[in-house]
Design an enzyme around this catalytic site. Structure first.
Site, short mmCIF file in Angstrom:
data_model
loop_
_atom_site.label_atom_id
_atom_site.label_comp_id
_atom_site.label_asym_id
_atom_site.label_seq_id
_atom_site.Cartn_x
_atom_site.Cartn_y
_atom_site.Cartn_z
N CYS A 35 9.10 4.57 -1.91
CA CYS A 35 7.98 4.10 -1.09
C CYS A 35 8.12 4.52 0.37
CB CYS A 35 7.83 2.58 -1.21
SG CYS A 35 9.30 1.64 -0.74
N ASP A 71 -0.91 1.39 -0.27
CA ASP A 71 0.33 1.04 -0.97
C ASP A 71 0.76 2.21 -1.86
OD1 ASP A 71 2.37 -0.03 -2.57
OD2 ASP A 71 1.44 -2.02 -2.58
N HIS A 108 10.16 -3.31 0.08
CA HIS A 108 8.96 -2.49 -0.06
C HIS A 108 8.43 -2.11 1.32
CE1 HIS A 108 5.80 -0.59 -2.22
NE2 HIS A 108 4.84 -1.46 -1.92
#
Length: 479
Positions: free
Chosen positions: A260, A413, A392
């Site tokens: 991520c 995202d 995250h």
């Protein structure tokens, strides 16, 4: 009068004159019931076996004197006259001899001698047995402590390996290895044909060779679609601010579960490359780099001297691993590219129910500065914001202000697929598809957030100064 052989006290002389059982001599030591009574009252039998201190010398059961291994010799030499004391007369000329330790009556001095020797052996055995019991207990306790330490060390090793796997530091390979393994699983499950496997493998190898992202996870045009939607939206949005054009990148087979941070950097970089203010600094990075290339770029920043503490955490190596990166690595990379940026640490909630209103206010100020005016939809020149929390990270691409003054962030995202993002390109009139972007204050309730915001370029001197400062890098904390 006779003297006690233990303490020297004068005792009445008895009519009996038995032979000393130790010396067997005619000049016998006196003995009778009077010395026996004296022995029982003045010199009682020692306590229960094992009552002496473990490891101490063996003690005489009569006088308590340490006798060591010569206990038996000591007893017969010092107290033999007591052991030979006769008891009652049987009436036929025989003498009875009473054991001073258990009051057993013997008819023969030799029998008494053997009997007392048994007492002495039992006494020594009890003391030795107590010591052996203690040694055994200590040994068992030592083994238990050793087992507990071993168990704890094993648990710590397993926890450490778990953390290494979680953060990609277990030397299990990086993007390439994971990509190939996941494709092989897809083939085994019948979800991918062998010819597709070989085609995608060839594309992946070419992408890695040139260090360029293959673009297969990219969705473009979302910001433009949002501008059109908000211009026609008349329900509850008072104003909205949007970043300059941002492409969305999502995780692939090669970085699923750990990529991520890299994908958010790609999103941020896609906006910077479209902005003329930053284009000069990025002339060596005209295309979006692949994840292994980004790892190499961060290593280059470390070699320049940026964030040595963070570099040591990764052993100065990211390439070929599945290591997670965070705000500090993004800051170091952007600064090494001469981007003027800062880390802001929202280290605790500033609102009720664990919310972060100061975070929302800061982002609103970031977008609205130099962008005041009456327009409902403001397409700013501001780059997106890197948003990090535990486990995250996401990319802030805009913020809504509702008619009731509440704020709502718009987030890209990396965990959202291209299929979901492409729905935003065909936005329906009720805005239901925006649910995947909208995050209200009650939706962001992690304990701590960090953001990295870009706002200008650095001169070479400023870059060098920031490199020196990053060696003691601390983020700015919002109180």
């Amino acid at each position: 009068m006779v003297l006690c052989g233990v303490c020297g006290q004068a005792l009445p002389l008895c009519r009996h004159q038995p032979r000393c059982p130790l010396r067997r001599a005619a000049a016998a030591a006196p003995g009778c019931s009077e010395p026996c009574r004296h022995l029982e009252t003045a010199h009682p039998e020692p306590g229960p076996p094992g009552s002496s201190c473990p490891g101490a010398p063996r003690e005489c059961p009569f006088c308590g004197e340490a006798a060591g291994r010569e206990l038996e010799e000591h007893v017969w030499e010092r107290h033999g006259h007591l052991l030979g004391a006769p008891g009652t007369d049987t009436g036929n000329g025989e003498q009875l001899y009473e054991c001073p330790m258990c009051s057993l009556t013997c008819t023969n001095i030799q029998i008494l001698e053997e009997h007392v020797n048994l007492h002495l052996e039992e006494h020594s055995f009890s003391e030795g047995g107590h010591i052996r019991d203690l040694e055994l207990a200590q040994q068992l306790q030592s083994e238990e402590d050793k087992w507990q330490r071993s168990k704890e060390e094993k648990r710590e090793r397993e926890e450490f390996k778990k953390l290494q796997r979680q953060y990609g530091l277990d030397n299990s390979g990086g993007y390439k290895q994971q990509f190939l393994r996941n494709m092989e699983r897809e083939v085994d499950r019948g979800r991918m044909q062998p010819f597709e496997y070989h085609r995608r493998k060839a594309d992946m190898m070419e992408s890695l060779a040139f260090g360029i992202d293959d673009g297969k996870t990219k969705t473009s045009g979302v910001i433009e679609a949002l501008c059109k939607y908000y211009q026609n939206e008349n329900k509850d949005v008072r104003r909205v601010w949007l970043s300059a054009g941002v492409d969305h990148f999502h995780s692939s087979l090669g970085d699923r579960g750990w990529g991520c941070g890299y994908r958010n950097f790609q999103m941020l970089l896609s906006s910077l490359l479209q902005n003329s203010l930053y284009r000069d600094c990025l002339r060596d990075t005209t295309l979006i780099p692949s994840i292994p290339k980004i790892q190499s770029m961060i290593e280059d920043a470390w070699r320049e001297g940026f964030d040595p503490h963070g570099a040591s955490h990764f052993n100065n190596r990211l390439h070929g691993s599945k290591a997670w990166i965070g705000a500090c690595e993004i800051y170091s990379l952007l600064t090494s590219l001469r981007m003027k940026c800062q880390i802001i640490d929202f280290h605790k909630p500033t609102g009720p129910m664990g919310t972060h209103p100061r975070l929302f206010e800061w982002i609103l100020h970031y977008y609205s500065t130099d962008n005041e005016g009456g327009a409902k939809v403001v397409c700013t020149s501001k780059p997106p914001i890197y948003l990090q929390h535990q486990g995250h990270s996401r990319t802030v691409v805009g913020i809504e202000e509702k008619k009731n003054k509440s704020l709502c962030l718009l987030l890209f995202d990396p965990g959202c697929s291209s299929q979901e993002m492409q729905k935003l390109l065909k936005q329906n009139s009720d805005g239901t598809n925006l649910k995947i972007l909208r995050k209200f204050m009650g939706s962001l309730k992690e304990k701590q957030y960090q953001i990295v915001a870009v706002d200008g370029v650095l001169s070479l001197e400023e870059k060098a100064a920031r490199c020196r400062a990053s060696q003691v890098l601390t983020s700015e904390k919002i109180p």
